[in-house]
Each structure stands twice: as C-alpha cells, then as structure tokens.
Design a protein around this motif. Structure first.
Motif, PDB file in Angstrom:
ATOM      1  N   HIS A   1       0.830  -1.200   0.000  1.00 23.34           N
ATOM      2  CA  HIS A   1       0.000   0.000   0.000  1.00 23.34           C
ATOM      3  C   HIS A   1       0.871   1.259   0.000  1.00 23.34           C
ATOM      4  O   HIS A   1       0.575   2.239  -0.682  1.00 23.34           O
ATOM      5  CB  HIS A   1      -0.930   0.005   1.216  1.00 23.34           C
ATOM      6  N   LEU A   2       1.944   1.222   0.786  1.00 17.96           N
ATOM      7  CA  LEU A   2       2.849   2.376   0.827  1.00 17.96           C
ATOM      8  C   LEU A   2       3.537   2.568  -0.515  1.00 17.96           C
ATOM      9  O   LEU A   2       3.701   3.696  -0.997  1.00 17.96           O
ATOM     10  CB  LEU A   2       3.883   2.190   1.939  1.00 17.96           C
ATOM     11  N   ARG A   3       3.981   1.466  -1.124  1.00 17.19           N
ATOM     12  CA  ARG A   3       4.658   1.575  -2.425  1.00 17.19           C
ATOM     13  C   ARG A   3       3.685   2.118  -3.481  1.00 17.19           C
ATOM     14  O   ARG A   3       4.073   2.934  -4.334  1.00 17.19           O
ATOM     15  CB  ARG A   3       5.215   0.219  -2.837  1.00 17.19           C
ATOM     16  N   TYR A   4       2.450   1.657  -3.450  1.00 16.75           N
ATOM     17  CA  TYR A   4       1.451   2.141  -4.402  1.00 16.75           C
ATOM     18  C   TYR A   4       1.236   3.648  -4.209  1.00 16.75           C
ATOM     19  O   TYR A   4       1.198   4.418  -5.177  1.00 16.75           O
ATOM     20  CB  TYR A   4       0.121   1.411  -4.221  1.00 16.75           C
TER      21      TYR A   4
ATOM     22  N   ARG B   1       6.848  10.335   5.320  1.00 14.77           N
ATOM     23  CA  ARG B   1       7.030   9.198   6.235  1.00 14.77           C
ATOM     24  C   ARG B   1       7.040   7.873   5.479  1.00 14.77           C
ATOM     25  O   ARG B   1       7.788   6.956   5.833  1.00 14.77           O
ATOM     26  CB  ARG B   1       5.920   9.189   7.285  1.00 14.77           C
ATOM     27  N   ALA B   2       6.231   7.755   4.469  1.00 11.24           N
ATOM     28  CA  ALA B   2       6.186   6.510   3.694  1.00 11.24           C
ATOM     29  C   ALA B   2       7.525   6.253   3.028  1.00 11.24           C
ATOM     30  O   ALA B   2       8.008   5.105   2.979  1.00 11.24           O
ATOM     31  CB  ALA B   2       5.076   6.586   2.650  1.00 11.24           C
ATOM     32  N   ARG B   3       8.145   7.315   2.493  1.00 12.89           N
ATOM     33  CA  ARG B   3       9.472   7.157   1.876  1.00 12.89           C
ATOM     34  C   ARG B   3      10.501   6.697   2.914  1.00 12.89           C
ATOM     35  O   ARG B   3      11.354   5.853   2.631  1.00 12.89           O
ATOM     36  CB  ARG B   3       9.911   8.485   1.250  1.00 12.89           C
ATOM     37  N   GLU B   4      10.430   7.281   4.113  1.00 15.37           N
ATOM     38  CA  GLU B   4      11.365   6.878   5.176  1.00 15.37           C
ATOM     39  C   GLU B   4      11.187   5.409   5.523  1.00 15.37           C
ATOM     40  O   GLU B   4      12.168   4.664   5.691  1.00 15.37           O
ATOM     41  CB  GLU B   4      11.142   7.741   6.417  1.00 15.37           C
ATOM     42  N   ILE B   5       9.928   4.978   5.646  1.00 15.42           N
ATOM     43  CA  ILE B   5       9.653   3.581   6.006  1.00 15.42           C
ATOM     44  C   ILE B   5      10.156   2.641   4.923  1.00 15.42           C
ATOM     45  O   ILE B   5      10.835   1.636   5.207  1.00 15.42           O
ATOM     46  CB  ILE B   5       8.143   3.377   6.241  1.00 15.42           C
TER      47      ILE B   5
END
Length: 294
Positions: free
Chosen positions: A5-8, A67-71
């Motif tokens: 989901h984060l990658r999408y 934050r998604a990029r950091e994760i």
C-alpha cells in the motif's frame, strides 16, 4: 495495511497520475485506484485530490508521503544489510596472531581484508601465544586465530595454512653466524632465549622436544612473552633463539638468521570455533589461504 500500500501510494504521489503510476508498478489502473482508496479508508484521511488530468497531494498526503518514503527506505536498507551479512560482506571479525604471523602475514592480511570487505569491521591482536588464542576463541574474544597446533584442539576447527622452516637467530658475532646451516646437537650448551613455558607456548614445547630427541638438555637463558622481545634479546647477545622462518621479517640490527637443518619445521594453522559457519569467516579463510600460499 501492507508495505505494498505504501509503495502504491508513493508511486501515485510521485507520478501525480494513476495511469503512469500503474505502468511504473506493472499493474492495471483499476486495482491501483482501489488499493489507494482502501489505504485512505483505513487511515480515515484524504491523501490525494483527483481530477481528470492529474492527482495532487493534500497537506496530510504530503506529510504521509515523507514518512512513507522513510519507512520504505528503512525496509530496503534492512534487506540490504541482512543480505550483506548473510553473504559475508558485512559484520565484525576479531583475529589473533602468533608472533611470526604478526610480522609476516598480518600486514598483508589486514590490507587485503579491508580492500575486499570494506563494510566489515576488523580487529587484530598480534603477538598472542597459541594457548591464549585457543582460550580467546572459546570465550568469544576472538573469531579467528593464526596459531601453532596444540595438543588439545577440542572445540576448534583447524585449517592448515603452511609449514614454516626453522631458523636459529643469533648475534652477528656468534661463531655460527657465517654458517650455511646449523643442527640441533651443535646448540648443546647454548643459552636459549625462548617463549614462556609451562604450557603457555607451543614453540617452547616443540623446542624442548627437539632437544630431548637430540639427547641434549636445554639451557634457558631467558623466557619472554613476545617474539619482538625475543629477537631484541638475541641482538643484545643474551642468547640464541629458534624461530619460524617468517620471524626474519623482523630485521633487527645485530641479528643473523641461520637455517636449522634436520627438523620438519613448524605448522601454522587457522583456528575457528567448531561449528561456526559464518559466511564472513568463510570469506576470510579463503583470503588467508591465498595469502599463505603466496
């Protein structure tokens, strides 16, 4: 929520377009749109504003993108680190060496290890007697030891590295200094400078055995802990010493090295804890075997 989901979401946020993001992700656009809606529903937030021509981030979406990029970066870094450790390209290795290996093998070994395994942290301990190395391997203080064979090698895995000829280190004005070779019986009565005994040195035990086999007694002038001290004492005229050939790398002024004939020499081995199949150790042993052959 799953990592996909984060990658999408990151793909859509960066492309600002569902169609281009779907192409980048190698998937159809409808499932991608559905996954983003599921993500927003789970968060209870609107991350994207959609028009017929483009997609924009809401303020909440911009914060979430960061934050998604950091994760995702942390997840990728963790995978890289784990793969590096599993392949032996990363980690920590502590190596001990007996005296002659300290001067002849350690410099080249350290340079080669650092060049071929730059992400590995290496620690070296020189001038370690063989029994001390065996004890350090057992308690985890060392991971790899370059030492002489010991009577009891239980708990250790041993790899032969090379056979080293023996030399007699003597003061330059000694009566045998110009000889091409010397034999053990000719050393009868000579004062010996020798590594500490009482089970502390494999070389001490081997020299005592050579003298016993020749039917002569050892006359120990000085016992020392380190090879450099041993050779320095010889230079000072305090006795002669029987040493492995690589010790000649210690070119101390006033010392002459003469081959000791009629002896098989002494073995240098690599020792690790039995059952330690670390990929890093495997790589280090392969490098060590190549250097020893050279």
């Amino acid at each position: 929520m799953e990592l996909r989901h984060l990658r999408y979401f990151v793909a859509v946020a960066e492309e600002r377009h569902f169609g281009r993001a779907a192409q980048r992700l190698h998937m159809a656009q409808p499932p991608l749109s559905q996954q983003i809606r599921q993500l927003e529903a789970e968060l209870g937030l609107t991350l994207l504003t959609r028009t017929t021509r483009r997609v924009d981030l809401t303020p909440a979406g911009a914060a979430y993108l960061e934050r998604a990029r950091e994760i995702l970066g942390a997840v990728d870094a963790a995978a890289h680190e784990a793969a590096s450790i599993a392949s032996g390209r990363r980690g920590r290795l502590l190596i001990g060496c007996v005296g002659s290996a300290t001067y002849s093998l350690l410099p080249a070994l350290a340079r080669t290890l650092r060049a071929e395994l730059p992400e590995v942290e290496f620690g070296f301990r020189g001038e370690m007697l063989s029994p001390d190395q065996a004890a350090a391997l057992a308690d985890g203080t060392l991971d790899l030891g370059l030492l002489r064979p010991l009577p009891d090698s239980s708990g250790l895995s041993i790899t032969h590295l090379r056979q080293e000829n023996l030399l007699v280190a003597m003061p330059k004005d000694h009566r045998f200094a110009a000889r091409r070779r010397v034999r053990i019986p000719e050393l009868d009565g000579e004062g010996l400078v020798i590594h500490a005994g009482s089970g502390r040195s494999a070389m001490n035990a081997m020299i005592q055995h050579l003298f016993e086999e020749a039917g002569i007694s050892t006359r120990i002038a000085h016992e020392v802990a380190e090879t450099s001290t041993l050779v320095t004492f010889v230079a000072a005229g305090l006795g002669v010493a029987i040493v492995p050939e690589p010790t000649a790398a210690l070119a101390v002024p006033g010392v002459v090295y003469v081959p000791l004939a009629g002896t098989p020499g002494v073995e240098l081995v690599a020792a690790t804890r039995a059952g330690d199949e670390s990929p890093l150790l495997t790589r280090a042993l392969a490098i060590l075997a190549s250097l020893s052959a050279d």
